[in-house]
Design an enzyme around this catalytic site. Structure first.
Site, PDB file in Angstrom:
ATOM      1  N   ASP A  28       0.897  -1.129   0.170  1.00 60.54           N
ATOM      2  CA  ASP A  28      -0.199  -0.139  -0.021  1.00 60.54           C
ATOM      3  C   ASP A  28       0.759   1.253   0.028  1.00 60.54           C
ATOM      4  O   ASP A  28       1.854   1.174   0.806  1.00 60.54           O
ATOM      5  CB  ASP A  28      -0.928  -0.058   1.248  1.00 60.54           C
ATOM      6  CG  ASP A  28      -2.090   0.794   1.094  1.00 60.54           C
ATOM      7  OD1 ASP A  28      -3.185   0.650   1.016  1.00 60.54           O
ATOM      8  OD2 ASP A  28      -1.859   2.231   1.210  1.00 60.54           O
ATOM      9  N   ILE A  29       0.458   2.218  -0.846  1.00 61.80           N
ATOM     10  CA  ILE A  29       1.231   3.422  -0.901  1.00 61.80           C
ATOM     11  C   ILE A  29       1.363   4.249   0.337  1.00 61.80           C
ATOM     12  O   ILE A  29       2.295   5.009   0.587  1.00 61.80           O
ATOM     13  CB  ILE A  29       0.809   4.199  -2.207  1.00 61.80           C
ATOM     14  CG1 ILE A  29       1.913   5.161  -2.577  1.00 61.80           C
ATOM     15  CG2 ILE A  29      -0.494   5.021  -1.934  1.00 61.80           C
ATOM     16  CD1 ILE A  29       1.723   5.772  -4.153  1.00 61.80           C
ATOM     17  N   ASN A  85     -12.729  -3.414   2.715  1.00 63.06           N
ATOM     18  CA  ASN A  85     -13.788  -2.294   2.615  1.00 63.06           C
ATOM     19  C   ASN A  85     -14.780  -2.552   1.553  1.00 63.06           C
ATOM     20  O   ASN A  85     -14.483  -2.591   0.321  1.00 63.06           O
ATOM     21  CB  ASN A  85     -13.295  -1.040   2.715  1.00 63.06           C
ATOM     22  CG  ASN A  85     -12.094  -0.872   3.907  1.00 63.06           C
ATOM     23  OD1 ASN A  85     -12.403  -1.535   4.921  1.00 63.06           O
ATOM     24  ND2 ASN A  85     -10.995  -0.216   3.472  1.00 63.06           N
ATOM     25  N   HIS A  98     -10.095  -5.478  -3.173  1.00 62.64           N
ATOM     26  CA  HIS A  98      -8.846  -5.535  -2.637  1.00 62.64           C
ATOM     27  C   HIS A  98      -8.896  -5.962  -1.088  1.00 62.64           C
ATOM     28  O   HIS A  98      -9.859  -5.600  -0.625  1.00 62.64           O
ATOM     29  CB  HIS A  98      -8.004  -4.249  -2.761  1.00 62.64           C
ATOM     30  CG  HIS A  98      -8.832  -3.113  -2.148  1.00 62.64           C
ATOM     31  ND1 HIS A  98      -9.835  -2.508  -3.165  1.00 62.64           N
ATOM     32  CD2 HIS A  98      -8.471  -2.331  -1.272  1.00 62.64           C
ATOM     33  CE1 HIS A  98     -10.178  -1.352  -2.549  1.00 62.64           C
ATOM     34  NE2 HIS A  98      -9.648  -1.194  -1.293  1.00 62.64           N
ATOM     35  N   HIS A 100      -6.965  -5.957   2.308  1.00 62.31           N
ATOM     36  CA  HIS A 100      -5.885  -5.219   2.976  1.00 62.31           C
ATOM     37  C   HIS A 100      -5.136  -6.301   3.687  1.00 62.31           C
ATOM     38  O   HIS A 100      -5.942  -6.960   4.800  1.00 62.31           O
ATOM     39  CB  HIS A 100      -6.264  -4.208   3.947  1.00 62.31           C
ATOM     40  CG  HIS A 100      -6.868  -2.871   3.060  1.00 62.31           C
ATOM     41  ND1 HIS A 100      -6.075  -1.701   2.855  1.00 62.31           N
ATOM     42  CD2 HIS A 100      -7.988  -2.576   2.760  1.00 62.31           C
ATOM     43  CE1 HIS A 100      -6.998  -0.921   2.277  1.00 62.31           C
ATOM     44  NE2 HIS A 100      -7.915  -1.183   2.134  1.00 62.31           N
TER      45      HIS A 100
HETATM   46  P1  AMP Z   1      -9.737   1.439   0.345  1.00 63.64           P
HETATM   47  O1  AMP Z   1      -9.488   2.779   0.842  1.00 63.64           O
HETATM   48  O2  AMP Z   1      -9.971   0.348   1.100  1.00 63.64           O
HETATM   49  O3  AMP Z   1     -10.508   1.452  -1.114  1.00 63.64           O
HETATM   50  O4  AMP Z   1      -8.207   1.093  -0.093  1.00 63.64           O
HETATM   51  C1  AMP Z   1      -7.489   1.583  -1.310  1.00 63.64           C
HETATM   52  C2  AMP Z   1      -6.164   1.627  -0.629  1.00 63.64           C
HETATM   53  O5  AMP Z   1      -5.247   1.816  -2.002  1.00 63.64           O
HETATM   54  C3  AMP Z   1      -5.624   2.720   0.414  1.00 63.64           C
HETATM   55  O6  AMP Z   1      -5.112   2.060   1.491  1.00 63.64           O
HETATM   56  C4  AMP Z   1      -4.611   3.473  -0.520  1.00 63.64           C
HETATM   57  O7  AMP Z   1      -3.591   3.854   0.455  1.00 63.64           O
HETATM   58  C5  AMP Z   1      -3.896   2.599  -1.521  1.00 63.64           C
HETATM   59  N1  AMP Z   1      -3.606   3.142  -2.589  1.00 63.64           N
HETATM   60  C6  AMP Z   1      -3.964   4.053  -3.417  1.00 63.64           C
HETATM   61  N2  AMP Z   1      -3.094   4.311  -4.407  1.00 63.64           N
HETATM   62  C7  AMP Z   1      -2.146   3.590  -4.346  1.00 63.64           C
HETATM   63  C8  AMP Z   1      -1.131   3.130  -5.254  1.00 63.64           C
HETATM   64  N3  AMP Z   1      -0.866   4.006  -6.187  1.00 63.64           N
HETATM   65  N4  AMP Z   1      -0.351   2.033  -4.951  1.00 63.64           N
HETATM   66  C9  AMP Z   1      -0.701   1.464  -3.845  1.00 63.64           C
HETATM   67  N5  AMP Z   1      -1.624   1.505  -3.002  1.00 63.64           N
HETATM   68  C10 AMP Z   1      -2.388   2.482  -3.243  1.00 63.64           C
END
Ligand code: AMP
Length: 112
Positions: A28-29, A85, A98, A100
């Site tokens: 995760d970024i 989520n 996805h 986590h």
């Molecule tokens: P959600 O809020 O459950 O939809 O999770 C989306 C996740 O994607 C969040 O934890 C973000 O930090 C992560 N995210 C967003 N952009 C990127 C990216 N470019 N690379 C990796 N993770 C990302």
């Protein structure tokens, strides 16, 4: 095209920790724990709510991948959390299913 579809297509870079024909996992970024990775299917399902009975095997596979990357990260002994989520109240921001995988610190319950 969602952000994660762009990662799958190689249009946006990601720090991959696992890849196979059905799923990939990448860090995760914006990590919320010392280890925080996302497991996603290559199939563009919006969320677990969009999965059909025919996706049952894929959903199981995603959980197996989550457990594998957690074990590979050394999280087996202390434990970790796997969460997905769904929708606005669930806190979903990317409309591609996805999981986590979070670990490396104690998690609180209930989640915020
Ligand atoms: P959600 O809020 O459950 O939809 O999770 C989306 C996740 O994607 C969040 O934890 C973000 O930090 C992560 N995210 C967003 N952009 C990127 C990216 N470019 N690379 C990796 N993770 C990302």
């Amino acid at each position: 095209m969602t952000l994660f579809a762009k990662i799958l297509a190689g249009e946006i870079p990601a720090d991959f920790v696992y890849q196979d024909e059905l799923a990939v996992a990448f860090r995760d970024i914006s990590p919320q724990a010392p280890f925080h990775a996302l497991v996603i299917p290559r199939k563009p399902l919006t969320s677990v709510a969009a999965a059909e009975q025919e996706d049952a095997g894929l959903l199981g596979h995603l959980l197996r991948v989550a457990a594998k990357i957690a074990a590979d990260a050394g999280l087996d002994e202390r434990g970790y959390r796997v969460v997905t989520n769904v929708g606005e109240d669930g806190g979903q921001t990317v409309e591609h299913l996805h999981l986590h995988v979070l670990g490396g610190r104690a998690m609180s319950w209930p989640p915020g």
